[in-house]
Design a protein around this motif. Structure first.
Motif, PDB file in Angstrom:
ATOM      1  N   THR A 195       4.663  -4.221 -23.294  1.00 31.18           N
ATOM      2  CA  THR A 195       5.228  -3.970 -21.901  1.00 31.18           C
ATOM      3  C   THR A 195       5.162  -2.394 -21.733  1.00 31.18           C
ATOM      4  O   THR A 195       4.791  -1.606 -22.544  1.00 31.18           O
ATOM      5  CB  THR A 195       6.745  -4.604 -21.865  1.00 31.18           C
ATOM      6  N   GLY A 196       5.350  -2.101 -20.377  1.00 27.81           N
ATOM      7  CA  GLY A 196       5.197  -0.777 -19.965  1.00 27.81           C
ATOM      8  C   GLY A 196       5.772  -0.486 -18.634  1.00 27.81           C
ATOM      9  O   GLY A 196       5.725  -1.377 -17.617  1.00 27.81           O
ATOM     10  N   ALA A 197       5.583   0.677 -18.349  1.00 27.94           N
ATOM     11  CA  ALA A 197       5.921   1.284 -16.906  1.00 27.94           C
ATOM     12  C   ALA A 197       5.176   2.676 -16.606  1.00 27.94           C
ATOM     13  O   ALA A 197       4.798   3.277 -17.320  1.00 27.94           O
ATOM     14  CB  ALA A 197       7.568   1.651 -17.009  1.00 27.94           C
ATOM     15  N   GLY A 198       5.203   2.443 -15.267  1.00 30.70           N
ATOM     16  CA  GLY A 198       4.330   3.493 -14.584  1.00 30.70           C
ATOM     17  C   GLY A 198       5.047   4.087 -13.234  1.00 30.70           C
ATOM     18  O   GLY A 198       5.552   3.335 -12.704  1.00 30.70           O
ATOM     19  N   ILE A 199       4.504   5.329 -12.811  1.00 33.78           N
ATOM     20  CA  ILE A 199       5.086   5.830 -11.636  1.00 33.78           C
ATOM     21  C   ILE A 199       3.919   5.772 -10.520  1.00 33.78           C
ATOM     22  O   ILE A 199       2.934   6.360 -10.728  1.00 33.78           O
ATOM     23  CB  ILE A 199       5.357   7.358 -11.831  1.00 33.78           C
ATOM     24  N   LEU A 200       4.512   4.896  -9.530  1.00 32.05           N
ATOM     25  CA  LEU A 200       3.379   5.034  -8.483  1.00 32.05           C
ATOM     26  C   LEU A 200       3.238   6.570  -7.781  1.00 32.05           C
ATOM     27  O   LEU A 200       3.816   6.924  -7.461  1.00 32.05           O
ATOM     28  CB  LEU A 200       4.123   3.795  -7.468  1.00 32.05           C
ATOM     29  N   LYS A 201       2.019   6.377  -7.443  1.00 28.20           N
ATOM     30  CA  LYS A 201       1.581   7.664  -6.710  1.00 28.20           C
ATOM     31  C   LYS A 201       2.077   7.824  -5.489  1.00 28.20           C
ATOM     32  O   LYS A 201       2.580   9.166  -5.035  1.00 28.20           O
ATOM     33  CB  LYS A 201      -0.106   7.723  -6.521  1.00 28.20           C
ATOM     34  N   THR A 202       2.512   6.806  -4.623  1.00 27.43           N
ATOM     35  CA  THR A 202       3.060   6.963  -3.521  1.00 27.43           C
ATOM     36  C   THR A 202       4.775   7.092  -3.519  1.00 27.43           C
ATOM     37  O   THR A 202       5.326   7.251  -2.616  1.00 27.43           O
ATOM     38  CB  THR A 202       2.966   5.524  -2.762  1.00 27.43           C
ATOM     39  N   SER A 203       5.136   7.408  -4.606  1.00 30.13           N
ATOM     40  CA  SER A 203       6.700   7.422  -4.905  1.00 30.13           C
ATOM     41  C   SER A 203       6.932   8.834  -4.218  1.00 30.13           C
ATOM     42  O   SER A 203       6.268   9.981  -4.489  1.00 30.13           O
ATOM     43  CB  SER A 203       7.130   7.419  -6.139  1.00 30.13           C
ATOM     44  N   LYS A 204       8.085   8.910  -3.587  1.00 31.19           N
ATOM     45  CA  LYS A 204       8.677  10.086  -2.788  1.00 31.19           C
ATOM     46  C   LYS A 204       9.703  10.593  -4.007  1.00 31.19           C
ATOM     47  O   LYS A 204      10.296  11.898  -3.703  1.00 31.19           O
ATOM     48  CB  LYS A 204       9.227   9.773  -1.652  1.00 31.19           C
ATOM     49  N   ASN A 205       9.813  10.093  -5.143  1.00 31.97           N
ATOM     50  CA  ASN A 205      10.799  10.398  -6.127  1.00 31.97           C
ATOM     51  C   ASN A 205      10.307  10.368  -7.338  1.00 31.97           C
ATOM     52  O   ASN A 205      10.859  10.126  -8.523  1.00 31.97           O
ATOM     53  CB  ASN A 205      12.086   9.354  -6.193  1.00 31.97           C
ATOM     54  N   GLN A 206       9.279  11.531  -7.548  1.00 35.34           N
ATOM     55  CA  GLN A 206       8.594  11.488  -8.855  1.00 35.34           C
ATOM     56  C   GLN A 206       9.521  12.003  -9.972  1.00 35.34           C
ATOM     57  O   GLN A 206       9.027  11.735 -10.956  1.00 35.34           O
ATOM     58  CB  GLN A 206       7.325  12.440  -8.567  1.00 35.34           C
ATOM     59  N   GLY A 208       0.878  -1.163  -0.026  1.00 35.50           N
ATOM     60  CA  GLY A 208       0.155   0.118   0.080  1.00 35.50           C
ATOM     61  C   GLY A 208       0.901   1.120  -0.292  1.00 35.50           C
ATOM     62  O   GLY A 208       1.841   1.323  -0.670  1.00 35.50           O
ATOM     63  N   ALA A 209       0.547   2.205   1.045  1.00 35.65           N
ATOM     64  CA  ALA A 209       1.102   3.382   0.913  1.00 35.65           C
ATOM     65  C   ALA A 209       2.614   3.440   1.637  1.00 35.65           C
ATOM     66  O   ALA A 209       3.266   4.384   1.399  1.00 35.65           O
ATOM     67  CB  ALA A 209       0.315   4.501   1.755  1.00 35.65           C
ATOM     68  N   ARG A 210       2.951   2.107   2.046  1.00 34.96           N
ATOM     69  CA  ARG A 210       4.222   2.061   2.608  1.00 34.96           C
ATOM     70  C   ARG A 210       5.279   1.489   1.518  1.00 34.96           C
ATOM     71  O   ARG A 210       6.466   1.348   1.908  1.00 34.96           O
ATOM     72  CB  ARG A 210       4.308   0.814   3.701  1.00 34.96           C
ATOM     73  N   SER A 211       4.792   1.210   0.473  1.00 40.66           N
ATOM     74  CA  SER A 211       5.702   0.614  -0.562  1.00 40.66           C
ATOM     75  C   SER A 211       6.794   1.462  -1.031  1.00 40.66           C
ATOM     76  O   SER A 211       6.609   2.791  -1.183  1.00 40.66           O
ATOM     77  CB  SER A 211       5.034   0.206  -1.940  1.00 40.66           C
ATOM     78  N   PRO A 212       7.851   0.911  -1.000  1.00 42.18           N
ATOM     79  CA  PRO A 212       9.236   1.659  -1.200  1.00 42.18           C
ATOM     80  C   PRO A 212       9.439   1.939  -2.952  1.00 42.18           C
ATOM     81  O   PRO A 212       9.979   2.584  -3.277  1.00 42.18           O
ATOM     82  CB  PRO A 212      10.372   0.869  -0.971  1.00 42.18           C
ATOM     83  N   ALA A 213       8.385   1.424  -3.668  1.00 40.35           N
ATOM     84  CA  ALA A 213       8.248   1.267  -5.079  1.00 40.35           C
ATOM     85  C   ALA A 213       8.384   2.784  -5.578  1.00 40.35           C
ATOM     86  O   ALA A 213       7.170   3.305  -5.185  1.00 40.35           O
ATOM     87  CB  ALA A 213       7.477   0.336  -5.688  1.00 40.35           C
ATOM     88  N   ASP A 214       9.056   2.978  -6.524  1.00 37.08           N
ATOM     89  CA  ASP A 214       8.802   4.425  -7.333  1.00 37.08           C
ATOM     90  C   ASP A 214       8.236   4.104  -8.912  1.00 37.08           C
ATOM     91  O   ASP A 214       7.372   4.851  -9.326  1.00 37.08           O
ATOM     92  CB  ASP A 214      10.025   5.172  -7.606  1.00 37.08           C
ATOM     93  N   VAL A 215       8.559   2.969  -9.314  1.00 35.89           N
ATOM     94  CA  VAL A 215       8.502   2.848 -10.767  1.00 35.89           C
ATOM     95  C   VAL A 215       7.971   1.454 -10.978  1.00 35.89           C
ATOM     96  O   VAL A 215       8.450   0.331 -10.304  1.00 35.89           O
ATOM     97  CB  VAL A 215       9.517   2.901 -11.757  1.00 35.89           C
ATOM     98  N   TYR A 216       6.929   0.934 -11.656  1.00 34.31           N
ATOM     99  CA  TYR A 216       6.459  -0.442 -11.708  1.00 34.31           C
ATOM    100  C   TYR A 216       6.622  -0.517 -13.328  1.00 34.31           C
ATOM    101  O   TYR A 216       6.065   0.117 -14.071  1.00 34.31           O
ATOM    102  CB  TYR A 216       5.180  -0.710 -11.662  1.00 34.31           C
ATOM    103  N   TRP A 217       7.524  -1.636 -13.531  1.00 35.32           N
ATOM    104  CA  TRP A 217       7.815  -1.704 -15.095  1.00 35.32           C
ATOM    105  C   TRP A 217       7.431  -3.361 -15.412  1.00 35.32           C
ATOM    106  O   TRP A 217       7.714  -4.340 -14.692  1.00 35.32           O
ATOM    107  CB  TRP A 217       9.485  -1.734 -15.292  1.00 35.32           C
ATOM    108  N   GLY A 218       6.233  -3.416 -16.191  1.00 34.21           N
ATOM    109  CA  GLY A 218       5.425  -4.808 -16.204  1.00 34.21           C
ATOM    110  C   GLY A 218       5.951  -5.280 -17.534  1.00 34.21           C
ATOM    111  O   GLY A 218       6.060  -4.689 -18.441  1.00 34.21           O
TER     112      GLY A 218
END
Length: 330
Positions: free
Chosen positions: A246-257, A67-77
């Motif tokens: 394939t693709g990538a998105g930026i997580l809203k919870t990222s602190k490194n937008q 959830g909001a605790r995730s360290p992920a900035d980018v998901y590359w699927g």
């Protein structure tokens, strides 16, 4: 919308301030395709990139649990289905036109929640020493009628692209037709290679099977080794030719937008797109990239794919998996 685009444009210019930043990428893509891009990005920007590898299913589950605790900035699927699942849950930051304007809109979602990075197409591989292409059906829906291929067909029912294909079939034809197709295929006693398309084509080379449902780039890879295997596309618009990004998105919870956006920019830069094509024969999502003559031009192959709204795939993935389980295939 204009304000968002302007903000993202400004972030693209922020490269000089990114040094000492640490970016975390969750990648459903294999290290072979990710690591060279990551290393180049680190050299160019000074950003440290930590990559967590896993299957799309594993990483989607992790993001939901964290959830909001995730360290992920980018998901590359690795598939539209996984990207669509996360987008439908509102987990991605909307991307502005400054980033997406040079990217083919064939697989760019209307909501610009994520960025396509490469495109693959479903196809039928066949052993050229055993099968004449004119003997193959015009539609994948008619493949179960090929009783002459009983015990000679390969597929990978656990592979995400195969399940995306079934999800798209459900979207276009419904569950009943998809169930009938699965049952018809099962009657032909296909050999299941789980998630390994490589093992499947090796089996074709060894004479264990004569045809296989796979992605186009696996055939391109073995063509370099002079295997007696070629690509068969069904008629234009047929589900058997389904394009999948394939693709990538930026997580809203990222602190490194800012760093995350710069990373996405790097994925659709010419050098990265050329790398994906040269290493894995995946189609680039930007223009002016020279393609091997063994591949159909993108403008031609994209016309062969059915038009399926990628946002409908996530809700059909579970339905596809249930049909496979009900048939005793998962």
């Amino acid at each position: 919308m204009i304000r968002t685009a302007l903000t993202l444009s400004a972030l693209l210019l922020a490269g000089s301030s990114l040094a000492q930043t640490t970016l975390t990428v969750y990648s459903g893509r294999a290290k072979t395709f990710v690591d060279p891009i990551v290393q180049q990005f680190e050299r160019q920007t000074g950003v440290k990139v930590n990559v967590r590898y896993g299957t799309d299913a594993q990483l989607v589950a992790a993001l939901r649990e964290e959830g909001a605790r995730s360290p992920a900035d980018v998901y590359w699927g690795n598939s539209v289905g996984a990207l669509g699942e996360l987008a439908s849950e509102g987990r991605f930051t909307k991307l502005g036109t400054a980033l997406t304007r040079n990217v083919s809109d064939d697989y760019l979602p209307d909501n610009r929640a994520w960025l396509p990075t490469t495109v693959r197409f479903r196809t039928l591989a066949y052993n050229t020493s055993k099968i004449k292409p004119e003997s193959l059906p015009d539609s994948i829906l008619d493949l179960p009628k090929m009783t002459s291929l009983k015990g000679r067909i390969g597929w990978t029912v656990s592979y995400p692209s195969f399940q995306d294909f079934l999800a798209a079939m459900i979207a276009k034809y419904g569950e009943a037709t998809t169930k009938t197709w699965i049952e018809g295929m099962k009657a032909l006693q296909p050999k299941d290679y789980k998630t390994s398309n490589v093992a499947m084509l090796e089996a074709m080379r060894a004479g264990e099977i004569d045809v296989a449902l796979t992605n186009h780039y696996y055939i391109q890879r073995v063509n370099r080794l002079n295997y007696p295997i070629d690509t068969y596309f069904f008629k234009a618009g047929d589900m058997g030719n389904l394009g999948n990004a394939t693709g990538a998105g930026i997580l809203k919870t990222s602190k490194n937008q800012a760093a995350a956006l710069r990373f996405l920019q790097a994925l659709v830069a010419k050098d990265a797109q050329t790398f994906f094509l040269s290493v894995n024969f995946e189609y680039p999502v930007i223009g002016n990239i020279l393609q091997p003559t063994t591949m159909l031009p993108y403008a031609d192959v994209v016309k062969r794919s059915p038009k399926i709204d990628p946002t409908v795939l996530p809700k059909n993935i579970e339905k596809a998996q249930k049909l496979l389980r009900d048939a005793g295939l998962l």
